[in-house]
Design an enzyme around this catalytic site. Structure first.
Site, short mmCIF file in Angstrom:
data_model
loop_
_atom_site.label_atom_id
_atom_site.label_comp_id
_atom_site.label_asym_id
_atom_site.label_seq_id
_atom_site.Cartn_x
_atom_site.Cartn_y
_atom_site.Cartn_z
N CYS A 189 0.87 -1.18 0.00
CA CYS A 189 0.00 0.00 0.00
C CYS A 189 0.90 1.22 0.00
CB CYS A 189 -0.93 -0.02 1.21
SG CYS A 189 -0.05 -0.28 2.76
N HIS A 190 0.30 2.37 -0.22
CA HIS A 190 1.08 3.61 -0.33
C HIS A 190 0.44 4.70 0.51
CE1 HIS A 190 2.66 1.81 -4.11
NE2 HIS A 190 1.40 1.61 -4.47
N TYR A 222 2.72 11.55 -12.41
CA TYR A 222 1.30 11.81 -12.15
C TYR A 222 1.20 12.60 -10.84
CZ TYR A 222 1.71 7.93 -8.80
OH TYR A 222 2.10 7.11 -7.75
N THR A 265 5.79 6.30 -6.72
CA THR A 265 6.69 7.01 -7.64
C THR A 265 6.42 8.52 -7.67
OG1 THR A 265 5.20 6.60 -9.52
CG2 THR A 265 6.98 5.01 -9.14
N TYR A 315 9.20 -3.81 -9.95
CA TYR A 315 7.93 -3.61 -10.65
C TYR A 315 8.23 -3.53 -12.14
CZ TYR A 315 3.13 -1.84 -11.42
OH TYR A 315 1.82 -1.70 -11.82
N HIS A 365 2.80 -7.24 -8.04
CA HIS A 365 1.64 -7.52 -8.88
C HIS A 365 1.90 -8.62 -9.93
CE1 HIS A 365 0.99 -3.91 -6.73
NE2 HIS A 365 1.35 -3.05 -7.65
N ASP A 424 -2.91 -2.44 -2.42
CA ASP A 424 -2.46 -1.39 -3.34
C ASP A 424 -3.19 -0.07 -3.13
OD1 ASP A 424 -0.69 -0.37 -5.28
OD2 ASP A 424 -2.20 -0.55 -6.83
O1 LIG Z 1 0.54 0.65 -11.85
C1 LIG Z 1 0.68 1.76 -11.28
O2 LIG Z 1 0.35 2.83 -11.77
C2 LIG Z 1 1.34 1.77 -9.96
C3 LIG Z 1 2.01 2.92 -9.56
C4 LIG Z 1 2.73 2.90 -8.40
C5 LIG Z 1 3.53 4.04 -8.00
O3 LIG Z 1 3.38 5.11 -8.59
O4 LIG Z 1 4.38 3.85 -7.08
O5 LIG Z 1 2.73 1.82 -7.59
C6 LIG Z 1 2.03 0.68 -7.91
O6 LIG Z 1 2.10 -0.28 -7.12
C7 LIG Z 1 1.33 0.65 -9.12
#
Ligand SMILES: O=C(O)c1cc(C(=O)O)oc(=O)c1
Length: 304
Positions: free
Chosen positions: A32-33, A49, A77, A157, A181, A257
């Protein structure tokens, strides 16, 4: 600082359902974030983004609502290599969250130690081109060598079609590797086709490789979405996740997530995402490994 969200941004789902599936005691949401809040922890200039805010308090409230005990907070990110929001959330969790950071080669040993003290246990290397600019492999290998000494691991990723090209790099990494994922399989392709077989081979031949069986809402093409009480969401993803859980029961992790960056179609109800779990981990034994034993072994080894 105030930020304007990316056009078309979908905010996380407020008021998720209480899951029907009761997770085992001590369950860990291992992906999770947090996003900002931007006014306190500004988003990085190099981001691809600009999200809505998603604070640590909102994350912890979701954890409690879903019946989970702990979180693994992965650096998003949109914060680049500025780990302050993630580290602050880990510190505020009172030991109930670990973190995954993003660092550059310029990071100092003192900075790494401070992240460790906050609860960070790994770094994330991202190869998804819409999310990050390219980082040279020699820089990543140098970072991997340094963080290995702290007992950390590497989270990767990438998208399924890029695995062949990245194979040699991944298999040269000196640590445990956790794939985000499931390496993003194309679920319209056969489960026993060459692309997914390569991912299974990657895990089979490399016992240091783990996988998160997360993000059916990103991978699904046919749905149905986890909304409005749907108890059989994302059916097309089930065989893929189930195969990984059943083949590698001791090397799988699960995460919400939340707050689900960059979804374009719909925002899932996280309560119903939890109800997806028994479709992919079909016995109490598999569920306990996925949600408790495995993440505890990786993120809280001192407690097991
Ligand atoms: O598929 C994504 O857009 C995405 C983005 C980020 C991130 O921006 O860190 O993290 C994820 O786990 C999935």
């Amino acid at each position: 600082m105030s930020f304007q969200k990316t056009a078309g941004w979908l905010d996380w789902y407020a008021g998720p359902a209480k899951p029907t599936f009761i997770v085992p005691p001590g369950s860990v949401d291992a992906h999770c974030h947090v996003f900002g809040p931007g006014a306190e922890f500004p988003f990085a200039p190099e981001r691809k983004y600009t999200p809505c805010d998603a604070s640590k308090q909102q994350l912890f409230a979701l954890r409690d609502q879903l019946g989970f005990a702990r979180n693994v907070i992965v650096q998003a990110t949109c914060h680049g290599a500025d780990n302050r929001a993630m580290a602050d959330a880990c510190r505020a969790s009172e030991g109930k969250a670990r973190g995954i950071a993003t660092v550059r080669r310029s990071v100092s040993d003192d900075e790494l130690q401070a992240l460790h003290d906050a609860g960070v246990r790994g770094v994330r290397f991202n190869f998804v081109k819409r999310l990050v600019d390219f980082t040279p492999k020699d820089e990543l290998l140098e970072i991997a060598g340094r963080i290995a000494k702290l007992g950390w691991h590497v989270v990767i990723y990438f998208e399924a079609q890029d695995l062949p090209e990245l194979w040699d790099f991944f298999t040269a990494l000196p640590t445990t590797i956790v794939v985000d994922h499931m390496g993003r399989p194309d679920v319209t392709k056969p489960i026993d086709g060459p692309e997914f077989e390569l991912f299974v081979k990657f895990m089979r031949e490399h016992p240091n490789v783990w996988s998160k069986v997360s993000c059916p809402e990103r991978l699904s093409v046919a749905g149905p979405p986890a909304l409005n009480g749907e108890q059989a969401a994302y059916r097309d993803v089930v065989p893929f996740a189930r195969r990984i859980v059943e083949t590698f029961p001791d090397r799988v992790l699960w995460g919400t997530d939340w707050p689900h960056p960059n979804l374009k179609d719909h925002m899932p109800d996280d309560g119903l995402l939890v109800d997806f779990i028994p479709h992919i981990a079909t016995t109490p034994e598999l569920q306990k490994k996925l949600l408790v034993t495995n993440p505890m072994r990786l993120y809280w080894p001192e407690e097991v």
